[in-house]
Design a protein around this motif. Structure first.
Motif, PDB file in Angstrom:
ATOM      1  N   ILE A  19      28.424  -9.504  23.965  1.00 30.38           N
ATOM      2  CA  ILE A  19      29.242  -9.534  25.187  1.00 30.38           C
ATOM      3  C   ILE A  19      28.540  -8.844  26.355  1.00 30.38           C
ATOM      4  N   LEU A  20      28.454  -9.622  27.454  1.00 31.21           N
ATOM      5  CA  LEU A  20      27.883  -9.113  28.698  1.00 31.21           C
ATOM      6  C   LEU A  20      29.014  -8.951  29.711  1.00 31.21           C
ATOM      7  N   LYS A  21      29.140  -7.736  30.252  1.00 29.98           N
ATOM      8  CA  LYS A  21      30.169  -7.506  31.285  1.00 29.98           C
ATOM      9  C   LYS A  21      29.563  -7.790  32.646  1.00 29.98           C
ATOM     10  N   GLU A  58      39.741 -22.797  34.836  1.00 29.43           N
ATOM     11  CA  GLU A  58      40.192 -21.535  35.399  1.00 29.43           C
ATOM     12  C   GLU A  58      39.949 -20.410  34.395  1.00 29.43           C
ATOM     13  N   SER A  59      39.652 -19.168  34.791  1.00 30.69           N
ATOM     14  CA  SER A  59      39.643 -18.774  36.178  1.00 30.69           C
ATOM     15  C   SER A  59      38.268 -18.351  36.703  1.00 30.69           C
ATOM     16  N   SER A  60      37.393 -17.851  35.844  1.00 25.59           N
ATOM     17  CA  SER A  60      36.163 -17.252  36.370  1.00 25.59           C
ATOM     18  C   SER A  60      35.176 -18.269  36.941  1.00 25.59           C
ATOM     19  N   GLY A  61      35.318 -19.532  36.572  1.00 25.84           N
ATOM     20  CA  GLY A  61      34.408 -20.547  37.120  1.00 25.84           C
ATOM     21  C   GLY A  61      34.763 -20.967  38.536  1.00 25.84           C
ATOM     22  N   LYS A  80      43.305 -26.744  34.231  1.00 25.12           N
ATOM     23  CA  LYS A  80      44.290 -25.666  34.027  1.00 25.12           C
ATOM     24  C   LYS A  80      44.405 -25.299  32.553  1.00 25.12           C
ATOM     25  N   LYS A  81      44.698 -24.029  32.320  1.00 24.68           N
ATOM     26  CA  LYS A  81      44.837 -23.582  30.931  1.00 24.68           C
ATOM     27  C   LYS A  81      46.282 -23.534  30.441  1.00 24.68           C
ATOM     28  N   GLN A  82      47.218 -23.525  31.363  1.00 28.54           N
ATOM     29  CA  GLN A  82      48.595 -23.389  30.880  1.00 28.54           C
ATOM     30  C   GLN A  82      49.106 -24.722  30.361  1.00 28.54           C
ATOM     31  N   THR A  97      39.518 -23.994  21.667  1.00 29.66           N
ATOM     32  CA  THR A  97      39.529 -22.698  20.981  1.00 29.66           C
ATOM     33  C   THR A  97      38.315 -21.913  21.427  1.00 29.66           C
ATOM     34  N   SER A  98      38.526 -20.705  21.934  1.00 31.21           N
ATOM     35  CA  SER A  98      37.413 -19.845  22.332  1.00 31.21           C
ATOM     36  C   SER A  98      37.102 -18.886  21.192  1.00 31.21           C
ATOM     37  N   PHE A  99      35.900 -19.026  20.643  1.00 33.13           N
ATOM     38  CA  PHE A  99      35.497 -18.112  19.574  1.00 33.13           C
ATOM     39  C   PHE A  99      35.210 -16.737  20.154  1.00 33.13           C
ATOM     40  N   THR A 100      34.706 -16.714  21.384  1.00 36.13           N
ATOM     41  CA  THR A 100      34.385 -15.435  22.020  1.00 36.13           C
ATOM     42  C   THR A 100      35.641 -14.582  22.162  1.00 36.13           C
ATOM     43  N   LYS A 101      36.737 -15.229  22.592  1.00 41.36           N
ATOM     44  CA  LYS A 101      37.955 -14.462  22.855  1.00 41.36           C
ATOM     45  C   LYS A 101      38.958 -14.571  21.720  1.00 41.36           C
ATOM     46  N   GLY A 102      38.721 -15.463  20.783  1.00 45.03           N
ATOM     47  CA  GLY A 102      39.644 -15.633  19.666  1.00 45.03           C
ATOM     48  C   GLY A 102      40.985 -16.196  20.096  1.00 45.03           C
ATOM     49  N   LEU A 127      28.222 -19.901  29.179  1.00 40.81           N
ATOM     50  CA  LEU A 127      28.105 -20.868  28.088  1.00 40.81           C
ATOM     51  C   LEU A 127      27.730 -20.082  26.840  1.00 40.81           C
ATOM     52  N   ALA A 128      28.615 -20.122  25.842  1.00 35.85           N
ATOM     53  CA  ALA A 128      28.369 -19.402  24.586  1.00 35.85           C
ATOM     54  C   ALA A 128      28.299 -20.425  23.459  1.00 35.85           C
ATOM     55  N   ASN A 129      29.439 -20.702  22.839  1.00 34.23           N
ATOM     56  CA  ASN A 129      29.464 -21.730  21.795  1.00 34.23           C
ATOM     57  C   ASN A 129      29.675 -23.136  22.358  1.00 34.23           C
ATOM     58  N   GLY A 130      30.019 -23.200  23.617  1.00 37.31           N
ATOM     59  CA  GLY A 130      30.184 -24.500  24.256  1.00 37.31           C
ATOM     60  C   GLY A 130      31.548 -25.124  24.057  1.00 37.31           C
ATOM     61  N   GLU A 131      32.504 -24.343  23.541  1.00 37.93           N
ATOM     62  CA  GLU A 131      33.833 -24.912  23.286  1.00 37.93           C
ATOM     63  C   GLU A 131      34.543 -25.292  24.591  1.00 37.93           C
ATOM     64  N   ALA A 132      34.428 -24.424  25.575  1.00 38.73           N
ATOM     65  CA  ALA A 132      35.100 -24.702  26.848  1.00 38.73           C
ATOM     66  C   ALA A 132      34.502 -25.948  27.506  1.00 38.73           C
ATOM     67  N   GLU A 155      23.946 -18.328  30.532  1.00 35.47           N
ATOM     68  CA  GLU A 155      23.925 -18.950  29.206  1.00 35.47           C
ATOM     69  C   GLU A 155      23.460 -17.917  28.187  1.00 35.47           C
ATOM     70  N   LYS A 156      24.233 -17.774  27.124  1.00 38.54           N
ATOM     71  CA  LYS A 156      23.794 -16.919  26.022  1.00 38.54           C
ATOM     72  C   LYS A 156      23.043 -17.846  25.058  1.00 38.54           C
ATOM     73  N   SER A 157      21.728 -17.933  25.287  1.00 37.60           N
ATOM     74  CA  SER A 157      20.917 -18.966  24.620  1.00 37.60           C
ATOM     75  C   SER A 157      20.800 -18.744  23.122  1.00 37.60           C
TER      76      SER A 157
HETATM   77  P1  G4P Z   1      33.208 -20.326  23.403  1.00 35.45           P
HETATM   78  O1  G4P Z   1      32.204 -21.411  23.365  1.00 35.45           O
HETATM   79  O2  G4P Z   1      33.105 -19.349  22.313  1.00 35.45           O
HETATM   80  O3  G4P Z   1      34.597 -20.772  23.682  1.00 35.45           O
HETATM   81  O4  G4P Z   1      32.747 -19.493  24.609  1.00 35.45           O
HETATM   82  P2  G4P Z   1      32.872 -19.921  26.076  1.00 35.45           P
HETATM   83  O5  G4P Z   1      31.528 -19.882  26.685  1.00 35.45           O
HETATM   84  O6  G4P Z   1      33.639 -21.167  26.161  1.00 35.45           O
HETATM   85  O7  G4P Z   1      33.697 -18.754  26.682  1.00 35.45           O
HETATM   86  C1  G4P Z   1      34.998 -18.441  26.292  1.00 35.45           C
HETATM   87  C2  G4P Z   1      35.505 -17.433  27.245  1.00 35.45           C
HETATM   88  O8  G4P Z   1      34.809 -16.196  27.019  1.00 35.45           O
HETATM   89  C3  G4P Z   1      35.273 -17.790  28.701  1.00 35.45           C
HETATM   90  O9  G4P Z   1      36.277 -17.169  29.469  1.00 35.45           O
HETATM   91  C4  G4P Z   1      33.955 -17.094  29.003  1.00 35.45           C
HETATM   92  O10 G4P Z   1      33.844 -16.807  30.367  1.00 35.45           O
HETATM   93  C5  G4P Z   1      34.090 -15.842  28.187  1.00 35.45           C
HETATM   94  N1  G4P Z   1      32.823 -15.279  27.746  1.00 35.45           N
HETATM   95  C6  G4P Z   1      31.966 -15.784  26.835  1.00 35.45           C
HETATM   96  N2  G4P Z   1      30.948 -14.940  26.646  1.00 35.45           N
HETATM   97  C7  G4P Z   1      31.151 -13.891  27.485  1.00 35.45           C
HETATM   98  C8  G4P Z   1      30.422 -12.703  27.754  1.00 35.45           C
HETATM   99  O11 G4P Z   1      29.368 -12.396  27.190  1.00 35.45           O
HETATM  100  N3  G4P Z   1      30.947 -11.891  28.708  1.00 35.45           N
HETATM  101  C9  G4P Z   1      32.100 -12.176  29.362  1.00 35.45           C
HETATM  102  N4  G4P Z   1      32.519 -11.324  30.295  1.00 35.45           N
HETATM  103  N5  G4P Z   1      32.829 -13.282  29.106  1.00 35.45           N
HETATM  104  C10 G4P Z   1      32.349 -14.127  28.185  1.00 35.45           C
HETATM  105  P3  G4P Z   1      37.648 -17.856  29.650  1.00 35.45           P
HETATM  106  O12 G4P Z   1      38.434 -17.775  28.385  1.00 35.45           O
HETATM  107  O13 G4P Z   1      37.421 -19.242  30.150  1.00 35.45           O
HETATM  108  O14 G4P Z   1      38.400 -16.969  30.698  1.00 35.45           O
HETATM  109  P4  G4P Z   1      38.101 -16.712  32.215  1.00 35.45           P
HETATM  110  O15 G4P Z   1      37.280 -15.449  32.251  1.00 35.45           O
HETATM  111  O16 G4P Z   1      37.340 -17.849  32.803  1.00 35.45           O
HETATM  112  O17 G4P Z   1      39.436 -16.592  32.806  1.00 35.45           O
END
Ligand code: G4P
Length: 190
Positions: A19-21, A58-61, A80-82, A97-102, A127-132, A155-157
């Motif tokens: 996780i990168l803040k 939504e929302s960070s993009g 929209k997510k709702q 399903t977001s694996f990053t956020k569960g 971009l992490a697992n690419g689910e979104a 991108e988390k390569s």
């Molecule tokens: P996924 O393939 O596991 O689902 O990961 P994905 O990249 O789709 O990201 C899922 C959510 O987690 C996204 O936020 C994304 O911004 C966030 N995320 C993934 N990796 C990181 C990370 O390293 N740091 C931070 N800060 N966020 C990460 P979201 O659910 O779409 O919410 P929102 O922030 O856009 O509202």
């Protein structure tokens, strides 16, 4: 994009190897000047491809996607997510399903804003697992639109999202590609 990489090194916090803040300049406090330059970069990269709309989740993009749309002179669609509370024939929906956020959510798009004539550029912050991104592609295909490209800020390569999307033939342009990270360490691919 060197400017984004430098900003990540300066203000990003690698919490652990996953996780990168970036909440001081991308997803909580937002740097509009940086977002504008990111929008210009995407607009340059994806020019001359007949793109008619930018879409984001939504929302960070929203901030970088809005700047991209502005630079390209085309509308922005916010997926929209709702979930829809009422059955509505005019909505397309798909579960992500977001694996990053569960978490899981129902991604929603009105049929009023995208149709088969659209060539859509997807923009998102991570971009992490690419689910979104895969959910956004599914939804746009339900609307019979063409996905013309995918622009990503970070991108988390070391996670499989990029490869999954490229294998499906998508043009993925990521501005900062992280090869490895750990507490206090961030390394880019190039
Ligand atoms: P996924 O393939 O596991 O689902 O990961 P994905 O990249 O789709 O990201 C899922 C959510 O987690 C996204 O936020 C994304 O911004 C966030 N995320 C993934 N990796 C990181 C990370 O390293 N740091 C931070 N800060 N966020 C990460 P979201 O659910 O779409 O919410 P929102 O922030 O856009 O509202």
């Amino acid at each position: 994009m060197k400017e984004l990489q430098n900003r990540i090194l300066q203000d990003g916090i690698a919490v652990n190897s996953d996780i990168l803040k970036v909440d001081s300049f991308i997803n909580h406090q937002v740097d509009p000047a940086l977002m504008l330059r990111i929008g210009q970069e995407f607009a340059d990269h994806f020019k001359d491809r007949g793109i008619t709309k930018v879409a984001t989740i939504e929302s960070s993009g929203i901030a970088p996607a809005l700047m991209t749309a502005q630079c390209m002179g085309i509308p922005l669609i916010i997926l929209k997510k709702q979930p829809s509370r009422i059955l509505n024939d005019n909505l397309y929906q798909t579960e992500v399903t977001s694996f990053t956020k569960g978490t899981s959510y129902e991604l929603t798009l009105s049929s009023s804003f995208v149709d088969e004539s659209d060539h859509v550029l997807i923009i998102d912050d991570f971009l992490a697992n690419g689910e979104a991104a895969t959910g956004a592609i599914r939804l746009l295909r339900k609307a019979h639109a063409t996905v013309a490209g995918i622009g990503i800020l970070i991108e988390k390569s070391f996670q499989p999202g990029h490869e999954k999307l490229v294998e499906q033939g998508f043009d993925v342009y990521a501005l900062a590609r992280i090869r490895r990270m750990d507490t206090g360490v961030i390394e880019f691919l190039s």
